[in-house]
Structures are given as C-alpha cells and as structure tokens.
Write a protein that holds these residues in place. Structure first.
Motif, short mmCIF file in Angstrom:
data_model
loop_
_atom_site.label_atom_id
_atom_site.label_comp_id
_atom_site.label_asym_id
_atom_site.label_seq_id
_atom_site.Cartn_x
_atom_site.Cartn_y
_atom_site.Cartn_z
N GLY A 68 0.84 -1.19 0.00
CA GLY A 68 0.00 0.00 0.00
C GLY A 68 0.88 1.24 0.00
N LEU A 69 0.67 2.11 0.97
CA LEU A 69 1.51 3.30 1.11
C LEU A 69 2.76 3.03 1.93
N THR A 70 2.89 1.81 2.40
CA THR A 70 4.06 1.41 3.19
C THR A 70 5.05 0.66 2.30
N LEU A 71 6.33 0.94 2.52
CA LEU A 71 7.38 0.19 1.81
C LEU A 71 8.24 -0.51 2.85
N GLY A 72 8.10 -1.83 2.90
CA GLY A 72 8.91 -2.61 3.82
C GLY A 72 10.20 -3.04 3.15
N ILE A 73 11.26 -3.13 3.92
CA ILE A 73 12.55 -3.60 3.43
C ILE A 73 12.94 -4.82 4.24
N ALA A 74 12.85 -6.00 3.63
CA ALA A 74 13.17 -7.26 4.31
C ALA A 74 14.61 -7.65 3.98
N ASN A 149 11.45 4.53 9.74
CA ASN A 149 10.44 4.41 10.80
C ASN A 149 10.74 3.22 11.70
N LYS A 150 9.98 3.09 12.77
CA LYS A 150 10.20 2.00 13.72
C LYS A 150 9.98 0.65 13.02
N PRO A 151 10.92 -0.27 13.15
CA PRO A 151 10.81 -1.58 12.48
C PRO A 151 9.53 -2.33 12.84
N GLU A 152 9.10 -2.25 14.11
CA GLU A 152 7.90 -2.99 14.51
C GLU A 152 6.65 -2.44 13.84
N ASP A 153 6.60 -1.11 13.60
CA ASP A 153 5.46 -0.52 12.91
C ASP A 153 5.41 -0.95 11.45
N VAL A 154 6.59 -0.96 10.82
CA VAL A 154 6.66 -1.35 9.40
C VAL A 154 6.30 -2.83 9.24
N VAL A 172 13.03 -6.53 9.21
CA VAL A 172 12.13 -5.68 8.43
C VAL A 172 12.27 -4.22 8.88
N ASN A 173 12.66 -3.36 7.95
CA ASN A 173 12.70 -1.92 8.15
C ASN A 173 11.85 -1.29 7.07
N GLY A 174 11.92 0.04 6.95
CA GLY A 174 11.25 0.67 5.83
C GLY A 174 10.58 1.97 6.17
N HIS A 175 9.59 2.30 5.35
CA HIS A 175 8.88 3.58 5.44
C HIS A 175 7.39 3.31 5.64
N SER A 248 10.12 -3.52 -12.18
CA SER A 248 9.77 -4.50 -11.14
C SER A 248 9.22 -3.80 -9.90
N PHE A 249 9.87 -2.70 -9.51
CA PHE A 249 9.42 -1.96 -8.33
C PHE A 249 8.04 -1.34 -8.56
N LEU A 250 7.84 -0.73 -9.73
CA LEU A 250 6.58 -0.05 -10.01
C LEU A 250 5.43 -1.05 -10.13
N LEU A 251 5.69 -2.23 -10.72
CA LEU A 251 4.65 -3.25 -10.81
C LEU A 251 4.22 -3.72 -9.43
N SER A 252 5.18 -3.88 -8.53
CA SER A 252 4.86 -4.30 -7.18
C SER A 252 4.13 -3.19 -6.42
N GLN A 253 4.62 -1.96 -6.59
CA GLN A 253 4.03 -0.84 -5.87
C GLN A 253 2.61 -0.55 -6.32
N SER A 254 2.34 -0.75 -7.60
CA SER A 254 1.00 -0.49 -8.14
C SER A 254 0.03 -1.64 -7.89
N LYS A 255 0.52 -2.73 -7.29
CA LYS A 255 -0.29 -3.91 -6.97
C LYS A 255 -0.77 -4.67 -8.20
N LEU A 256 -0.19 -4.37 -9.36
CA LEU A 256 -0.53 -5.14 -10.56
C LEU A 256 -0.05 -6.59 -10.40
N ILE A 257 1.12 -6.73 -9.81
CA ILE A 257 1.66 -8.07 -9.53
C ILE A 257 2.23 -8.04 -8.12
N GLU A 258 1.74 -8.91 -7.27
CA GLU A 258 2.27 -9.01 -5.91
C GLU A 258 2.93 -10.37 -5.76
N SER A 259 4.25 -10.38 -5.74
CA SER A 259 4.99 -11.64 -5.69
C SER A 259 6.35 -11.42 -5.04
#
Length: 350
Positions: A68-74, A149-154, A172-175, A248-259
C-alpha cells in the motif's frame, strides 16, 4: 526454494562484482597508459562505486516489499547479526551507489562526446564534475535514511497487507508512508532520471557515431572507430538493467503483480550492472586486457584477432580502444559547403 535460489544468485553476483571491480580498480590505478589520460580517473571512480554497490548488496540482502503506502525492506544479509539499523543503512547505501553509478555512466558518454568537440578536461576539472554529479546521489541516500520508521510498525503494516508472507527470519525496516516528503523525494530522485538518462545515452551514442562517420580518416583509423561504435552500442545496453529494476518496483508498488519473486528481482537486476561494467571495460581497453592476460599466464600476442580489433593501428601496442586523450587527439571539424574537412587527421578517443 525459488527465493533461496534468488538469494544465492544475489550473493554470487555481488561477490563476483566485488572481485571484478577490485581487479579493475588495480588496473586503472597502476596500469593506465597515457593514451587514456584523465578518463582513467572516471574509470577508477566507477570501479570503486560499483564495488561498494556489490558490497552492500551482500551486507544487506534486501528485498523491497510494497504494501500500500508502506514500503517494507526485508533483509537477510550479514546485517541481521548486527542490528535493525545496520540493515536499513546497508539498503540505503546500496541504492545510493547504484544511483551514483548510473550518473557516472552518463558522464562517460558525455566525456566521450566532449572530447570529439573540444580538448579533454584536466584532472581537476573532471574531479570537480564528478563531485558535482555526486550531489543528487548524496541527497537521495540522506533523505532515505532520514525517513526510517520503527521496524515494529513497518513489520505490522507489511504483515497486514501480506498475511501469507513468512518474514520470521527477516529483519524488516522501511517507510510507513511513502508520501512523506523525505521518502517521496528520495525515491523520485532515483527513479525519475532512469528513462531520460537512458535516452540521453542513446542520443549521445548516435551523435558520436555521426561525428565519426562524417570524419575523413585513414582506413585503419576508421576500422578502429567501427570497433568503438560497437563498444558504445554494447554499453548502451547496460542501463536496461536499471529500467527492468524500476519496472519491477513499479509493478509491485502499483499492486498489478504481488509476488516475492518480483520483489527480489528489483535489486537483482540492479546488481547485474556493477558486475558487467568492469568486465566490459577490461575487455575493451587493450592495456588492461593485456595486463590481465599476462597475469593469468596468457600471451596477448597469441590473441592477434583481439589486438587487431581494438588497436588504433597495426603494431600500436600503447593505444587502446579508448584511443588517445591528449590534446593532439581531438580532431577539429569544420563545415564547408556541406562537407566536413579535418584540420588534423588524428585519433579522437575511445
């Protein structure tokens, strides 16, 4: 299983990238001939930048997870044995060096085109230009790291959007919100220049090709330039990996392909670039290629077809496919009655 294969592929590519770039930097520092001139500075900087991009890829082994509006970094790299912040730092620096490497690639083409028009820049001038184009990359990593942001929130938000993802062994970190100015600015600063930069590289290649095609040159010099054009064509393909990474990033971010696989491809495509860059440079620059061949026990004289392809003229052992960058190497081209006349017939550059 497939994610494990991708992780191994990441590690292998990044390790090879570190090795190749370390060799390339040694060659540019200790074996750059005078014929390459100040261009060796640009080659050395690119080698360092690409090497660090691979180093932080191994360190963090990160995978962006748009949620969604969150970007997790695993992350599953070495950083997970340190702390959460180190993983996010490694991810941010990896993006930083990829971004700077792309800008340096554009500068390489600008340098080549400039040398055909004017005298080559002095060392101080080139270093100043490199520092100047570093600023966009600097601000990019600065704003990425500010918006951590706080890892637990992300992690919580990522699990809400992807309840089927197994992230137990990941850091897991991220925005939390990509719309926050620091985050939005940093990613736009990195993504927006990709397509215009690739177009600019293509335009510069065509202009260089046109300049060389209309020059009056001896047959052996023209053959050298034909090889140069081939080299430029090959190098214009390199940024395509960044384009695939962006897609690849834009396809994932737009939810066209979630994989998870597509998410892993985002940085896998990017790490291909710093692996290929040093290999191409070593293969196309004769002094570097000959030095490396001797180091592994091969005699460059036995590979006559390579010398014939890349040298300026038969028997010219000091020249490379990048030609000469001294002041006498720049051909002055003037327009007279719709024809090009050369005030000097000399070797531009490579």
């Amino acid at each position: 299983m497939f994610l494990l294969i991708l992780s191994v592929l990441h590690t292998v590519l990044a390790f090879l990238g570190i090795l190749f770039n370390a060799i390339f930097v040694c060659l540019t520092v200790f074996y750059s001939p005078k014929s390459i001139g100040t261009f060796s500075i640009l080659l050395t900087v690119r080698g360092w930048v690409d090497g660090f991009a691979c180093l932080f890829d191994i360190f963090s082994q990160s995978r962006p997870i748009p949620s969604g509006l969150t970007l997790g970094i695993a992350s599953t790299g070495i950083c997970k044995y340190l702390n959460d912040w180190s993983c996010f730092l490694g991810y941010g620096l990896q993006l930083h060096f990829h971004c700077f490497s792309f800008h340096l690639l554009i500068l390489c083409f600008l340098f080549r085109y400039y040398v055909l028009l004017e005298r080559y820049p002095k060392s101080k001038q080139l270093i100043f230009i490199i520092c100047l184009i570093y600023f966009p990359s600097f601000f990019q990593v600065l704003f990425v790291l500010i918006d951590n942001n706080k890892p637990e929130d992300v992690r919580l938000l990522v699990q809400i959007h992807h309840p089927d993802y197994q992230l137990k062994d990941f850091v897991v970190n991220g925005h939390v919100d990509l719309r926050d100015f620091p985050c939005l600015f940093s990613y736009l600063l990195m993504l927006i220049p990709i397509i215009p930069g690739c177009i600019l590289i293509h335009v510069l290649r065509r202009k260089i090709h046109s300049k060389l095609r209309n020059a009056i040159l001896r047959p052996e010099i023209r053959e050298k330039h034909r090889q140069l054009t081939l080299a430029l064509t090959v190098q214009t393909v390199i940024p395509v990996a960044f384009v695939f990474s962006t897609i690849s990033f834009l396809l994932s971010q737009s939810k066209l392909i979630e994989s998870p696989v597509l998410e892993s491809f985002t940085l896998l495509f990017a790490v291909i670039v710093p692996v290929i860059n040093p290999l191409l440079s070593i293969a196309l620059i004769k002094p570097y290629r000959d030095t490396l061949m001797r180091a592994v026990g091969l005699d460059p004289k036995e590979w006559q077809f390579m010398s014939r392809d890349c040298s300026v003229a038969p028997g010219d052992a000091s020249s490379s496919m990048f030609g000469s960058f001294d002041n006498s190497s720049v051909a002055s081209v003037t327009s007279m009655t719709s024809k090009f006349s050369m005030t000097q017939e000399i070797n531009p550059f490579e």
